[in-house]
Design an enzyme around this catalytic site. Sequence first.
Site, PDB file in Angstrom:
ATOM      1  N   SER A  77     -38.880  14.242 -25.569  1.00 35.63           N
ATOM      2  CA  SER A  77     -39.407  15.524 -25.094  1.00 35.63           C
ATOM      3  C   SER A  77     -40.789  15.847 -25.645  1.00 35.63           C
ATOM      4  CB  SER A  77     -38.444  16.660 -25.452  1.00 35.63           C
ATOM      5  OG  SER A  77     -38.204  16.699 -26.849  1.00 35.63           O
ATOM      6  N   ASP A 131     -39.579  26.684 -29.078  1.00 37.55           N
ATOM      7  CA  ASP A 131     -38.204  27.022 -28.710  1.00 37.55           C
ATOM      8  C   ASP A 131     -37.163  26.576 -29.731  1.00 37.55           C
ATOM      9  OD1 ASP A 131     -38.393  24.321 -28.380  1.00 37.55           O
ATOM     10  OD2 ASP A 131     -37.816  24.279 -26.269  1.00 37.55           O
ATOM     11  N   HIS A 163     -39.338  22.262 -30.030  1.00 37.59           N
ATOM     12  CA  HIS A 163     -40.638  21.726 -29.630  1.00 37.59           C
ATOM     13  C   HIS A 163     -41.787  22.612 -30.111  1.00 37.59           C
ATOM     14  CE1 HIS A 163     -37.525  20.661 -26.581  1.00 37.59           C
ATOM     15  NE2 HIS A 163     -37.964  19.443 -26.901  1.00 37.59           N
TER      16      HIS A 163
END
Length: 388
Positions: free
Chosen positions: A41, A349, A352
Site C-alpha cells: 500500500s 489513517d 499510511h
Amino acid sequence: MDSHPSLSTLPILVLLIISWNPLCFATSPCHFPAIFNFGDSNSDTGGLSAAFGQAGPPHGESFFHHPAGRYCDGRLIVDFIAEKLGLPYLSAFLDSLGSNFRHGANFATAGSTIRPQNTTLRQSGFSPISLDVQWYQFSDFHRRSQIIRSKGGIYKNLLPKASDFSRALYTFDIGQNDLTSGYFLNMSTNEVRASVPDVLNQFKNVVSYIYGVGGRNFWIHNTGPFGCLAYVIDRMPISKAEFDDVGCGIPFNEVAQYFNRGLKKVVAQLRKQLPHASITYVDVYTVKYNLISRARKHGFEESLRACCGHGGKYNYNKHIGCGGKITVQGKQVLVGKPCKDPSRWINWDGVHYTQAANKWIFEQIVNGSFSDPPIPLNMACHRQPRVD
C-alpha cells in the site's frame, strides 16, 4: 621540504581521484522511459481498489479531489518519483479503466507481502497478490504488451516499447506486511525474525527474475518503522517499558531494522550475481523515523495519531477506519472523518502516511543522501564498480 605535490604528479592524483569516485564518469542524468513498481500500500496506485473495491472517500481528497486508488489523502512517494522523472503517474496493472501503460505499470497492491500468505484477504486483511504474483503479472505484461503493441494504432500509444524494459527504473517498496502479518497471527518476535531469511530469499529471486528478462536499474526501499504506526501499537499489547521516548514500539522497530540489515546484505549479493545491474538501496527507515521523532521541527503537528480515523488514543479503530460509517437510528453516519489540515499530520489513517509526509520523505531521499551507493534518483542507471 615542500609537502605540496609537484605539477608532474597532478595528473596521477587526478586519475586516482577519478578512479576512486565512480560518479565522475556519471556526468549525464539517466533517461528512464518507464517505471515498473512492485510493492504494497505504500506504493499502490489502484491495484487493490481495482480488484477488491475502491478505497473510498476521503482518500484522495487533498490532491485528486476524489478517490484515486491510493490509501492516502493524495500522492505517494512513487507518484513523486514519477513527477521527478517527468513521467505520468503509474496506472495499476489490474485497473482496466482509463489506464495507460506507455511509461510503465504498477503491480503493487495494498496488503501485499513478499512471501505468499496462507489466509484470504477477508481473514487477515493481507492481499493474495504477493510479490511472486506481481512477478507473474509483470512477466505476462512484458511478453503480451509487445504482441499487442505490434498491432499498431492506439496500442503503440498505450504500451511501452520493447527497448524500454531494459532502460526502465524498477522500484520496490515491500516487506513491512511480512513482518506485521506474523505479529497479527500471534507469532512471537523471535518467530517473526526467524521468518525473515526466507522472505528475503524470495525477494532476491524476484529481482533476479526481472534481471533475467532484461531489467537493469533497481531502486529498492527498505521497510519503515512500523512500530510507530497506530495499527500496530494499538493492536499489539506491549509493556510501557517497550515504548521509546517518541512513543514507538521498540520490539517492532527492532524487527524492521533486522529485516533491513538482511535486505542490505541481499542487495550486496545481487550486485555480485547480476553484473550488469545498477541497484540502489534506499534507507527510508531512517528518514521516516527522523520525521516522526522530530515532527514539529519539520513542520508537522501530529506524528502518531491518525488524521483520518475514529476514537482511541491514536484516533484509530480497526473496525471503523478512515471513511467508515455507523448506523444510527437507521441512518448512515460518517465517523471516520479526516482532520481539518492533513498537511500538518504525518499519519493519514493509522497505517499510511499523508501526502505531506510522503512529499517530505521523498525530498530527503531524491538526492541520494540516504542511498547506498549515495547517488540521486536521476543517476540510478549508473552502475557502480564492484568492490570485493
